[in-house]
Design a protein around this motif. Sequence first.
Motif, PDB file in Angstrom:
ATOM      1  N   TYR A  82       0.930  -1.353  -0.002  1.00 52.87           N
ATOM      2  CA  TYR A  82      -0.102   0.023   0.074  1.00 52.87           C
ATOM      3  C   TYR A  82       0.991   1.318  -0.124  1.00 52.87           C
ATOM      4  N   THR A  83       0.464   2.291  -0.802  1.00 50.14           N
ATOM      5  CA  THR A  83       1.251   3.726  -0.824  1.00 50.14           C
ATOM      6  C   THR A  83       0.381   4.798  -0.722  1.00 50.14           C
ATOM      7  N   LEU A  84       0.787   5.675   0.178  1.00 48.28           N
ATOM      8  CA  LEU A  84       0.150   6.900   0.411  1.00 48.28           C
ATOM      9  C   LEU A  84       0.621   7.832  -0.650  1.00 48.28           C
ATOM     10  N   SER A  85      -0.373   8.480  -1.494  1.00 48.51           N
ATOM     11  CA  SER A  85      -0.077   9.274  -2.631  1.00 48.51           C
ATOM     12  C   SER A  85      -0.691  10.783  -2.299  1.00 48.51           C
ATOM     13  N   VAL A  86      -0.041  11.680  -2.150  1.00 46.70           N
ATOM     14  CA  VAL A  86      -0.537  12.967  -1.856  1.00 46.70           C
ATOM     15  C   VAL A  86      -0.339  13.677  -3.175  1.00 46.70           C
ATOM     16  N   ASP A  87      -1.470  14.278  -3.593  1.00 44.18           N
ATOM     17  CA  ASP A  87      -1.879  15.003  -4.785  1.00 44.18           C
ATOM     18  C   ASP A  87      -0.736  16.172  -5.139  1.00 44.18           C
ATOM     19  N   ASN A  88      -0.603  17.075  -4.117  1.00 44.31           N
ATOM     20  CA  ASN A  88       0.291  18.101  -4.123  1.00 44.31           C
ATOM     21  C   ASN A  88       1.021  18.215  -2.773  1.00 44.31           C
ATOM     22  N   PRO A  96      -5.591  28.170   5.126  1.00 45.06           N
ATOM     23  CA  PRO A  96      -5.840  26.549   5.203  1.00 45.06           C
ATOM     24  C   PRO A  96      -5.599  25.957   3.736  1.00 45.06           C
ATOM     25  N   THR A  97      -5.118  24.694   3.810  1.00 49.96           N
ATOM     26  CA  THR A  97      -4.511  23.979   2.869  1.00 49.96           C
ATOM     27  C   THR A  97      -5.748  22.837   2.354  1.00 49.96           C
ATOM     28  N   ASP A  98      -6.109  22.523   1.111  1.00 56.92           N
ATOM     29  CA  ASP A  98      -6.950  21.539   0.939  1.00 56.92           C
ATOM     30  C   ASP A  98      -6.201  20.204   0.602  1.00 56.92           C
ATOM     31  N   LEU A  99      -6.050  19.417   1.331  1.00 65.37           N
ATOM     32  CA  LEU A  99      -5.201  18.086   1.183  1.00 65.37           C
ATOM     33  C   LEU A  99      -5.952  17.168   0.363  1.00 65.37           C
ATOM     34  N   ARG A 100      -5.497  16.631  -0.634  1.00 64.87           N
ATOM     35  CA  ARG A 100      -6.062  15.612  -1.392  1.00 64.87           C
ATOM     36  C   ARG A 100      -5.054  14.301  -1.757  1.00 64.87           C
ATOM     37  N   PHE A 101      -5.459  13.115  -1.245  1.00 65.42           N
ATOM     38  CA  PHE A 101      -4.412  11.983  -1.344  1.00 65.42           C
ATOM     39  C   PHE A 101      -5.346  10.593  -1.618  1.00 65.42           C
ATOM     40  N   ARG A 102      -4.732   9.751  -1.854  1.00 63.02           N
ATOM     41  CA  ARG A 102      -5.300   8.272  -2.210  1.00 63.02           C
ATOM     42  C   ARG A 102      -4.488   7.181  -1.543  1.00 63.02           C
ATOM     43  N   ILE A 103      -4.992   6.130  -1.079  1.00 61.86           N
ATOM     44  CA  ILE A 103      -4.106   5.138  -0.895  1.00 61.86           C
ATOM     45  C   ILE A 103      -4.141   4.088  -1.940  1.00 61.86           C
ATOM     46  N   LEU A 104      -3.078   3.972  -2.595  1.00 64.67           N
ATOM     47  CA  LEU A 104      -2.875   2.851  -3.491  1.00 64.67           C
ATOM     48  C   LEU A 104      -2.542   1.643  -3.418  1.00 64.67           C
ATOM     49  N   PHE A 134      -0.361  20.154  15.927  1.00 66.42           N
ATOM     50  CA  PHE A 134      -0.759  18.862  15.680  1.00 66.42           C
ATOM     51  C   PHE A 134      -2.073  18.826  15.236  1.00 66.42           C
ATOM     52  N   GLN A 135      -2.778  18.159  14.515  1.00 75.32           N
ATOM     53  CA  GLN A 135      -4.112  18.117  14.030  1.00 75.32           C
ATOM     54  C   GLN A 135      -4.436  16.785  13.576  1.00 75.32           C
ATOM     55  N   HIS A 136      -5.536  16.418  14.222  1.00 75.82           N
ATOM     56  CA  HIS A 136      -6.089  15.163  14.052  1.00 75.82           C
ATOM     57  C   HIS A 136      -7.391  15.269  13.307  1.00 75.82           C
ATOM     58  N   LEU A 137      -7.402  14.981  11.895  1.00 78.47           N
ATOM     59  CA  LEU A 137      -8.485  15.373  10.954  1.00 78.47           C
ATOM     60  C   LEU A 137      -8.896  13.828  10.641  1.00 78.47           C
ATOM     61  N   HIS A 138     -10.347  14.047   9.981  1.00 78.18           N
ATOM     62  CA  HIS A 138     -11.123  12.983   9.475  1.00 78.18           C
ATOM     63  C   HIS A 138     -11.796  13.358   7.982  1.00 78.18           C
ATOM     64  N   PRO A 139     -10.692  12.944   7.083  1.00 75.76           N
ATOM     65  CA  PRO A 139     -10.928  13.575   5.690  1.00 75.76           C
ATOM     66  C   PRO A 139     -12.341  12.530   4.935  1.00 75.76           C
ATOM     67  N   THR A 140     -12.788  13.195   3.976  1.00 73.49           N
ATOM     68  CA  THR A 140     -13.806  12.690   3.357  1.00 73.49           C
ATOM     69  C   THR A 140     -13.389  11.710   2.069  1.00 73.49           C
ATOM     70  N   LEU A 141     -14.181  10.668   1.889  1.00 70.19           N
ATOM     71  CA  LEU A 141     -13.755   9.766   0.622  1.00 70.19           C
ATOM     72  C   LEU A 141     -14.653   9.974  -0.412  1.00 70.19           C
ATOM     73  N   ALA A 142     -14.107  10.064  -1.475  1.00 67.97           N
ATOM     74  CA  ALA A 142     -14.939  10.211  -2.959  1.00 67.97           C
ATOM     75  C   ALA A 142     -15.098   8.746  -3.446  1.00 67.97           C
ATOM     76  N   ALA A 143     -15.975   8.723  -4.244  1.00 74.01           N
ATOM     77  CA  ALA A 143     -16.017   7.121  -4.910  1.00 74.01           C
ATOM     78  C   ALA A 143     -15.060   6.720  -5.804  1.00 74.01           C
ATOM     79  N   ASP A 144     -14.132   7.659  -6.105  1.00 70.13           N
ATOM     80  CA  ASP A 144     -12.925   7.204  -7.059  1.00 70.13           C
ATOM     81  C   ASP A 144     -11.782   6.825  -6.041  1.00 70.13           C
ATOM     82  N   THR A 146     -10.338   9.081  -3.796  1.00 68.52           N
ATOM     83  CA  THR A 146      -9.510  10.253  -3.402  1.00 68.52           C
ATOM     84  C   THR A 146     -10.249  10.792  -1.766  1.00 68.52           C
ATOM     85  N   TRP A 147      -9.094  10.914  -1.017  1.00 69.27           N
ATOM     86  CA  TRP A 147      -9.673  11.453   0.191  1.00 69.27           C
ATOM     87  C   TRP A 147      -9.162  12.887   0.360  1.00 69.27           C
ATOM     88  N   SER A 148     -10.028  13.750   0.996  1.00 70.53           N
ATOM     89  CA  SER A 148      -9.785  15.218   0.990  1.00 70.53           C
ATOM     90  C   SER A 148     -10.252  15.500   2.377  1.00 70.53           C
TER      91      SER A 148
END
Length: 305
Positions: A82-88, A96-104, A134-144, A146-148
């Motif tokens: 498994y790989t953590l892939s951060v878009d940018n 504030p920064t919009d983080l988008r990432f995927r678990i491959l 320190f930040q403990h966040l709970h991102p949302t998951l899209a159907a494809d 992608t977490w954000s």
Amino acid sequence: MNTALRITAFTAGLAAVFGLALGVGHATGTGPAEPRPATGHAAHSGPDTGHDSGHDGGHDSGSGAAAAEHLPGGLQVSERGYTLSVDNPFVTAGSPTDLRFRILGTDGRPVTAYQQEHEKELHLIVAPRDLSTFQHLHPTLAADGTWSATAAVPAAGEYRVFADFTPAGADEGLTLGADLHAAGDLRPAPLPDTGRTVTVDGYTVTLGGDLTPDRSSHLTLTISKDSTPITDLQPYLGAYGHLVALRAGDLAYLHVHPDTTTPGPGIGFTTTAPSGGSYRLFLDFQHQGTVHTAAFTVTTGDQQH
């Protein structure tokens, strides 16, 4: 102060110095009822008992020699296929920064199905290399797949992003880590000297327990407000408290769950440190519908102050 953390997942060869209190994800309280047992893989099959639970990457499953085969959590961007892939990974500090990432997954495609652990499918931790926030966040998951999530990046520097999750069908979870680079005026700071008592949002939190490396002992974090002990803590993500430890130097990650089953004022954790060093401890607790984070700096072993 001689304080330690139980991290049996560390290999014997890891003797490096083990080194946030910004906004965390907020949750609505469910009242001062018993926190319900977490669900998921075997290490989470019962109520929180104080053991560092769950993910072999960032949690200690307490399995002795088998657990020792794994590196501490968050040190690797890829593990077990498994790989953590951060878009940018390049962002600008101060907004504030919009983080988008995927678990491959092992097939190289984004994972779209996860097991729920402590009421969420994925826990996201964001911390700078100097461990000042320190930040403990709970991102949302899209159907494809992608977490954000929206993260605060208050200052320039190097940050670490930790994804703590269990894929659907997996026997155990893992914690992957990736770097985030924030451009701006970099002003690094040393670890703050917090002592045993800190104040956050009007609450006073006191850290109790003198521990030594390689020796199992007990930490108790006691919470009060206006000199009155808090006895009506609310469950947050299935427990009355969550303790995250990050090691200074490499930001190895550990998430410890409490052995406390009463709503305060004390939250207990059974802990052991593998060696001396400097750590940042972050306690999340919920009261009156709001999550608060208390941050401590502790030093263990030969490097204690």
